[in-house]
Design a protein around this motif. Structure first.
Motif, PDB file in Angstrom:
ATOM      1  N   PHE A  33       1.055  -1.284  -0.124  1.00 47.17           N
ATOM      2  CA  PHE A  33      -0.317   0.289   0.006  1.00 47.17           C
ATOM      3  C   PHE A  33       0.767   1.281   0.346  1.00 47.17           C
ATOM      4  O   PHE A  33       2.661   1.240   0.744  1.00 47.17           O
ATOM      5  N   TYR A  35       0.572   4.913   0.940  1.00 39.61           N
ATOM      6  CA  TYR A  35      -0.198   6.586   1.859  1.00 39.61           C
ATOM      7  C   TYR A  35      -0.053   7.644   2.059  1.00 39.61           C
ATOM      8  O   TYR A  35       1.081   7.821   1.682  1.00 39.61           O
ATOM      9  N   PRO A  43      -2.579   9.267   8.067  1.00 37.42           N
ATOM     10  CA  PRO A  43      -2.013   8.557   6.690  1.00 37.42           C
ATOM     11  C   PRO A  43      -3.517   9.241   5.884  1.00 37.42           C
ATOM     12  O   PRO A  43      -5.436   7.471   6.403  1.00 37.42           O
ATOM     13  N   PHE A  45      -5.508   6.810   2.144  1.00 37.82           N
ATOM     14  CA  PHE A  45      -4.812   5.869   1.287  1.00 37.82           C
ATOM     15  C   PHE A  45      -4.202   6.258  -0.326  1.00 37.82           C
ATOM     16  O   PHE A  45      -5.105   7.159  -0.596  1.00 37.82           O
ATOM     17  N   TYR A  48      -2.765   0.044  -4.085  1.00 40.55           N
ATOM     18  CA  TYR A  48      -2.826  -0.857  -3.369  1.00 40.55           C
ATOM     19  C   TYR A  48      -2.561  -1.829  -4.234  1.00 40.55           C
ATOM     20  O   TYR A  48      -3.003  -1.841  -5.809  1.00 40.55           O
ATOM     21  N   LEU A  55      -4.329  -3.005  -7.767  1.00 44.82           N
ATOM     22  CA  LEU A  55      -5.894  -3.644  -7.743  1.00 44.82           C
ATOM     23  C   LEU A  55      -6.443  -1.932  -7.368  1.00 44.82           C
ATOM     24  O   LEU A  55      -8.023  -1.926  -7.811  1.00 44.82           O
ATOM     25  N   ASP A  56      -5.884  -1.374  -6.995  1.00 40.21           N
ATOM     26  CA  ASP A  56      -7.003  -0.450  -6.406  1.00 40.21           C
ATOM     27  C   ASP A  56      -6.181   1.263  -6.580  1.00 40.21           C
ATOM     28  O   ASP A  56      -4.856   0.807  -5.874  1.00 40.21           O
ATOM     29  N   SER A  58      -7.518   4.078  -6.764  1.00 42.19           N
ATOM     30  CA  SER A  58      -8.496   5.266  -6.248  1.00 42.19           C
ATOM     31  C   SER A  58      -7.962   6.161  -5.129  1.00 42.19           C
ATOM     32  O   SER A  58      -9.014   7.273  -5.963  1.00 42.19           O
ATOM     33  N   LEU A  91       4.066   7.117   3.074  1.00 39.90           N
ATOM     34  CA  LEU A  91       4.563   6.265   3.488  1.00 39.90           C
ATOM     35  C   LEU A  91       3.705   4.576   3.257  1.00 39.90           C
ATOM     36  O   LEU A  91       2.714   5.011   2.458  1.00 39.90           O
ATOM     37  N   ARG A  97      -1.320 -10.385   4.257  1.00 39.32           N
ATOM     38  CA  ARG A  97      -3.195  -9.690   4.040  1.00 39.32           C
ATOM     39  C   ARG A  97      -3.242 -11.353   2.941  1.00 39.32           C
ATOM     40  O   ARG A  97      -4.199 -11.500   2.994  1.00 39.32           O
ATOM     41  N   THR A 102      -3.132 -10.288   8.829  1.00 39.72           N
ATOM     42  CA  THR A 102      -4.055  -8.873   8.042  1.00 39.72           C
ATOM     43  C   THR A 102      -3.085  -7.840   8.441  1.00 39.72           C
ATOM     44  O   THR A 102      -3.173  -7.207   8.119  1.00 39.72           O
ATOM     45  N   GLU A 103      -2.526  -7.941   9.125  1.00 38.05           N
ATOM     46  CA  GLU A 103      -1.375  -6.620  10.268  1.00 38.05           C
ATOM     47  C   GLU A 103      -0.218  -6.141   9.449  1.00 38.05           C
ATOM     48  O   GLU A 103       0.056  -6.979   8.295  1.00 38.05           O
ATOM     49  N   ALA A 104      -0.639  -5.050   8.580  1.00 38.32           N
ATOM     50  CA  ALA A 104       0.073  -3.978   7.599  1.00 38.32           C
ATOM     51  C   ALA A 104       1.072  -3.275   8.577  1.00 38.32           C
ATOM     52  O   ALA A 104       0.713  -2.646   9.415  1.00 38.32           O
ATOM     53  N   PHE A 106       4.145  -1.255   8.460  1.00 37.22           N
ATOM     54  CA  PHE A 106       4.603   0.943   7.323  1.00 37.22           C
ATOM     55  C   PHE A 106       6.100   0.643   7.972  1.00 37.22           C
ATOM     56  O   PHE A 106       6.648   0.617   8.902  1.00 37.22           O
ATOM     57  N   GLY A 107       6.927   1.455   6.800  1.00 42.97           N
ATOM     58  CA  GLY A 107       8.044   2.564   6.672  1.00 42.97           C
ATOM     59  C   GLY A 107       7.983   3.051   7.247  1.00 42.97           C
ATOM     60  O   GLY A 107       6.724   3.849   7.568  1.00 42.97           O
TER      61      GLY A 107
END
Lengths: 115, 112
Positions: A33, A35, A43, A45, A48, A55-56, A58, A91, A97, A102-104, A106-107
């Motif tokens: 992702f 952000y 953050p 979005f 993705y 895929l996204d 938007s 970010l 996933r 599910t944890e994302a 981040f850098g």
């Protein structure tokens, strides 16, 4: 690597200049992702990827923003003809996933300042 | 349009006190609610997360309370410590969705 790595950490660009921001996700993470975080805000979005597929997209604010992940690992966010309103921290996050994870992660982000 | 509304914007708590941060959402499709902690110059780090099939989740000094009918959830930090001073973001997502929707953040300062 141990975590999500972003480079450069800081970038100063003159208005109208093109910039490229790099993200090295955690090895094996399928999802990536981008952000945008304005000063004092949460953050927001941008886009993705699942492997190499975008895929996204938007959240990309204009057609000056472009992201790619050609081999499903490293990703680059490119901003063309930068404007002052593009100044923010960008970010990157990656995630396994799947149904159990599910944890994302981040850098540290790239702080872009457009002058 | 802010998908997740967070309050307060800033919070000052004495060491040993309880810090409470609140979030509300409208989209009933959300089914994953993480809280992130962010220190200056660092990226957000997952603190604790909850799914709506439970009303409370506790991990150490951190507790999420979730009220599905009210579409609200909150973070409680017990025995707050100066090291907890950071910005906290709530977020919401459709489970394994494409993006997290973040709140606007709460700057927590714990006074020694």
């Amino acid at each position: 690597g141990a975590g999500v790595s972003q480079s450069p950490r800081y970038k100063v660009a003159k208005r109208g200049q093109d910039v490229a921001l790099r993200c090295d996700p955690i090895s094996g993470h399928v999802s990536l992702f981008w952000y945008q975080q304005a000063l004092g805000q949460g953050p927001e979005f941008l886009t993705y990827f699942q492997n190499e597929a975008q895929l996204d997209k938007s959240g990309l604010p204009s057609d000056r923003f472009f992201a790619e992940r050609p081999e499903g690992s490293v990703s680059t966010l490119k901003i063309q003809r930068t404007q002052q309103e593009d100044s923010a921290v960008y970010l990157c996050a990656s995630s396994l996933r799947d149904s159990l994870n599910t944890e994302a992660f981040f850098g540290q982000g790239t702080r872009l300042t457009v002058v | 349009q802010q998908q997740v509304k967070q309050s307060p914007q800033s919070l000052i708590v004495q060491k040993g006190g309880i810090s409470i941060i609140n979030c509300a959402y409208e989209n009933t499709a959300f089914d994953y609610f993480p809280w992130y902690q962010q220190f200056p110059g660092k990226g957000p780090a997952l603190l604790i997360a909850i799914r709506p099939d439970v009303s409370e989740k506790k991990e150490g000094r951190f507790t999420i309370s979730f009220n599905k009918s009210a579409k609200q959830f909150s973070l409680h930090i017990m025995d707050s410590q100066p090291g907890d001073s950071a910005t906290y973001f709530c977020a919401a997502d459709v489970y394994i969705g494409n993006q997290f929707y973040f709140g606007t953040g709460t700057s927590l300062t714990v006074i020694p």
